[in-house]
Design a protein around this motif. Structure first.
Motif, PDB file in Angstrom:
ATOM      1  N   PHE A 402      -0.644 -43.661 -71.859  1.00  0.00           N
ATOM      2  CA  PHE A 402       0.674 -43.456 -71.264  1.00  0.00           C
ATOM      3  C   PHE A 402       1.441 -42.400 -72.055  1.00  0.00           C
ATOM      4  CE2 PHE A 402       5.152 -44.705 -70.567  1.00  0.00           C
ATOM      5  CZ  PHE A 402       5.173 -44.719 -69.188  1.00  0.00           C
ATOM      6  N   ARG A 403       1.427 -42.542 -73.368  1.00  0.00           N
ATOM      7  CA  ARG A 403       2.119 -41.595 -74.242  1.00  0.00           C
ATOM      8  C   ARG A 403       1.483 -40.206 -74.143  1.00  0.00           C
ATOM      9  NH1 ARG A 403       4.689 -41.048 -79.413  1.00  0.00           N
ATOM     10  NH2 ARG A 403       5.146 -38.837 -79.470  1.00  0.00           N
ATOM     11  N   ARG A 404       0.140 -40.180 -74.129  1.00  0.00           N
ATOM     12  CA  ARG A 404      -0.567 -38.906 -74.071  1.00  0.00           C
ATOM     13  C   ARG A 404      -0.196 -38.131 -72.811  1.00  0.00           C
ATOM     14  NH1 ARG A 404      -5.075 -36.321 -72.322  1.00  0.00           N
ATOM     15  NH2 ARG A 404      -5.393 -37.878 -70.706  1.00  0.00           N
ATOM     16  N   GLN A 405      -0.152 -38.863 -71.681  1.00  0.00           N
ATOM     17  CA  GLN A 405       0.191 -38.198 -70.421  1.00  0.00           C
ATOM     18  C   GLN A 405       1.622 -37.684 -70.435  1.00  0.00           C
ATOM     19  OE1 GLN A 405      -0.779 -40.564 -67.028  1.00  0.00           O
ATOM     20  NE2 GLN A 405      -2.924 -40.764 -67.578  1.00  0.00           N
ATOM     21  N   LEU A 406       2.540 -38.489 -70.981  1.00  0.00           N
ATOM     22  CA  LEU A 406       3.933 -38.034 -71.050  1.00  0.00           C
ATOM     23  C   LEU A 406       4.032 -36.798 -71.939  1.00  0.00           C
ATOM     24  CD1 LEU A 406       6.115 -41.253 -71.408  1.00  0.00           C
ATOM     25  CD2 LEU A 406       5.926 -39.751 -69.431  1.00  0.00           C
ATOM     26  N   ASP A 407       3.289 -36.809 -73.051  1.00  0.00           N
ATOM     27  CA  ASP A 407       3.340 -35.691 -73.987  1.00  0.00           C
ATOM     28  C   ASP A 407       2.948 -34.372 -73.334  1.00  0.00           C
ATOM     29  OD1 ASP A 407       4.390 -36.796 -76.264  1.00  0.00           O
ATOM     30  OD2 ASP A 407       2.460 -37.359 -77.130  1.00  0.00           O
ATOM     31  N   TYR A 408       1.950 -34.407 -72.445  1.00  0.00           N
ATOM     32  CA  TYR A 408       1.571 -33.124 -71.864  1.00  0.00           C
ATOM     33  C   TYR A 408       2.255 -32.831 -70.532  1.00  0.00           C
ATOM     34  CZ  TYR A 408      -2.078 -34.960 -68.623  1.00  0.00           C
ATOM     35  OH  TYR A 408      -2.765 -35.587 -67.633  1.00  0.00           O
ATOM     36  N   LYS A 409       2.727 -33.877 -69.845  1.00  0.00           N
ATOM     37  CA  LYS A 409       3.364 -33.621 -68.548  1.00  0.00           C
ATOM     38  C   LYS A 409       4.823 -33.212 -68.668  1.00  0.00           C
ATOM     39  CE  LYS A 409       0.332 -36.463 -65.815  1.00  0.00           C
ATOM     40  NZ  LYS A 409       0.156 -37.561 -64.896  1.00  0.00           N
ATOM     41  N   THR A 410       5.552 -33.802 -69.633  1.00  0.00           N
ATOM     42  CA  THR A 410       6.981 -33.483 -69.736  1.00  0.00           C
ATOM     43  C   THR A 410       7.234 -31.982 -69.918  1.00  0.00           C
ATOM     44  OG1 THR A 410       6.865 -34.291 -72.018  1.00  0.00           O
ATOM     45  CG2 THR A 410       7.884 -35.744 -70.404  1.00  0.00           C
TER      46      THR A 410
END
Ligand SMILES: [Zn+2]
Length: 480
Positions: A402-410
């Motif tokens: 979840f964190r990884r996806q937020l890190d690259y999507k934001t």
């Protein structure tokens, strides 16, 4: 499922030269191979496994020789420390490859079969060399773990890969002189020795990336459940079209401000405010219905398998065909659930990072992510029963993801990630007046403030506190 950014090649660069910045991106496709192609894929995975085991055996033998020498020297009166300095070279991938070339069809190495692997010809050489390199990696992980130089959990001595016990997989690298991994239209992928395999989904995004100057680095094929997948690693210019170049938050995102997310213990996640279409009116995101349904099918398939005659090591009982069919059915459903979970998670992270200027979450500790739900003595796990068995929610299994996806999507959508310390009293504090409770048992699902009388769902209250307490992460500085 779309593509996943593996790493930005030059993340620290402040001068954004769009022609210079490149990144590596993996494009993953489900394959629809013909039965003949499937046999070739399996043969390559078998070869990669054989190569790993061959390399590992060479390393283990060298290690054994070294141990014998140390024993002999200490027997001769040297101290243990002196004796351990004796050098026996552990063969690395190039050395293993050299031996392999010399022995592969040399009858002197194995007179019975006419070489150690006379069947090597139909197999792409990269399937072997990537197996050798994987053995190098496993060996050095073990060595640095022994020396205490490796963070995280201890790594044990590498074991031989047994057929049926490991995911069938192999990696082919792109030959610079002979570019052999390429697309054929949007629906076909050409790989050396394997041929042109039909894709289950479209390769449009990857084809576009290649047209923009992307270069294929490698392809990893693996079988999960009943399906073969190909993951193509592309080194491409970091120019992202359309809204992905967005520098800051849009007006709409700015107006929405910050959202706090509590990765749930009961619901899938709780949000600091309800988001129409994503959460219910309180701000809770429940597990989607199709997943609940799939979970029921999963239980049924598992039960069915357990009733049939399976393999038994003690009695030498061979598995029945009915058992094998039940196992195939179970693994197919497991695969479906995994895919559905992944796409649901992508949808949530995308919705959050496009709708808000900031997404606030609790910081995670990496060791805690791999530990079992039970935790350890110093820090018993939270809500153990809810986390075990088939009742697990999606995010319980993937807080790091979840964190990884937020890190690259934001950054794609002009938003940022904010984190709050994982020891912050997010669940015990009243999000309305700030008064803190000393105790809040997990069984209490509703937060009631003794001070101001505020009543709220426990996890929504925590999400609001996360939103209030979080500090923005410096996007250039990466994760903490
Ligand atoms: Zn209060």
């Amino acid at each position: 499922m779309g593509a996943t950014v593996l790493r930005v090649v030059d993340p620290g660069s402040t001068v954004v030269d769009e022609n210079e910045r490149r990144r590596q991106r993996a494009y993953r496709f489900a394959l629809d191979p013909t039965p003949a192609q499937e046999a070739v894929l399996t043969a390559h995975a078998d070869a990669a496994r054989w190569a790993f085991n061959f390399a590992l055996a060479q390393k283990k033998a060298a290690n054994e020789t070294w141990r014998l020498q140390v024993a002999e020297l200490t027997g001769l009166g040297f101290t243990e420390a002196e004796a351990r300095k004796t050098a026996v070279k552990t063969p690395n991938a190039p050395e293993v490859a050299r031996r392999w070339t010399a022995w592969r069809d040399n009858p002197a190495a194995d007179p019975w079969r006419g070489g150690i692997c006379p069947w090597w010809r139909g197999i792409n050489r990269f399937a072997f060399s990537s197996g050798f390199r994987d053995a190098d990696q496993a060996w050095s992980n073990w060595m640095s773990s022994l020396a205490g130089k490796r963070a995280g959990r201890r790594v044990g001595e590498p074991r031989f890969k047994r057929k049926g016990r490991v995911t069938p997989s192999f990696r082919l690298h792109h030959d610079v002189k002979k570019p052999t991994i390429r697309t054929d239209g949007y629906r076909r992928l050409r790989m050396p020795n394997i041929g042109t395999v039909r894709l289950h989904d479209t390769a449009k995004r990857m084809v576009r990336a290649l047209e923009r100057g992307g270069r294929v680095q490698s392809v990893t094929c693996s079988r999960r459940g009943h399906r073969w997948y190909a993951s193509v690693l592309v080194d491409e210019p970091d120019v992202t079209p359309g809204r992905e170049t967005q520098v800051g938050p849009s007006h709409r995102q700015k107006n929405a401000g910050r959202i706090g997310v509590d990765l749930g213990t009961k619901a899938l996640a709780a949000l600091s405010e309800p988001v129409p279409g994503l959460s219910d009116e309180h701000g809770l995101i429940e597990n989607p219905r199709h997943l609940k349904k799939a979970r029921r099918r999963l239980v049924r398939a598992a039960r069915q398998m357990s009733r049939r005659v399976g393999p038994d090591k003690r009695t030498g009982q061979k598995p029945s065909n009915r058992w094998k069919r039940a196992r195939a059915r179970l693994s197919k459903i497991q695969r479906e659930v995994t895919v559905q979970r992944a796409s649901h998670l992508h949808w949530i992270t995308k919705t959050l990072s496009t709708s808000y200027a900031e997404v606030a979450i609790e910081d995670l500790n990496v060791a805690g992510m791999t530990r079992s739900a039970k935790g350890d003595v110093a820090e018993p796990g939270r809500n153990v029963r809810a986390k075990t068995g088939l009742n697990r929610s999606i995010l319980d299994a993937a807080p790091g993801e979840f964190r990884r996806q937020l890190d690259y999507k934001t950054p794609w959508y002009g938003s940022t990630v904010a984190v709050c310390d994982r020891w912050a009293p997010t669940s015990k504090t009243c999000s309305a007046c700030g008064a803190a409770k000393t105790k809040l048992p997990l069984s209490e699902r509703v937060y009631t403030c003794n001070h101001c009388g505020f009543v709220c769902d426990r996890d929504v209250n925590a999400a609001r506190n996360i939103a209030a307490m979080a500090v923005p992460v410096d996007p250039g500085g990466g994760r903490r």
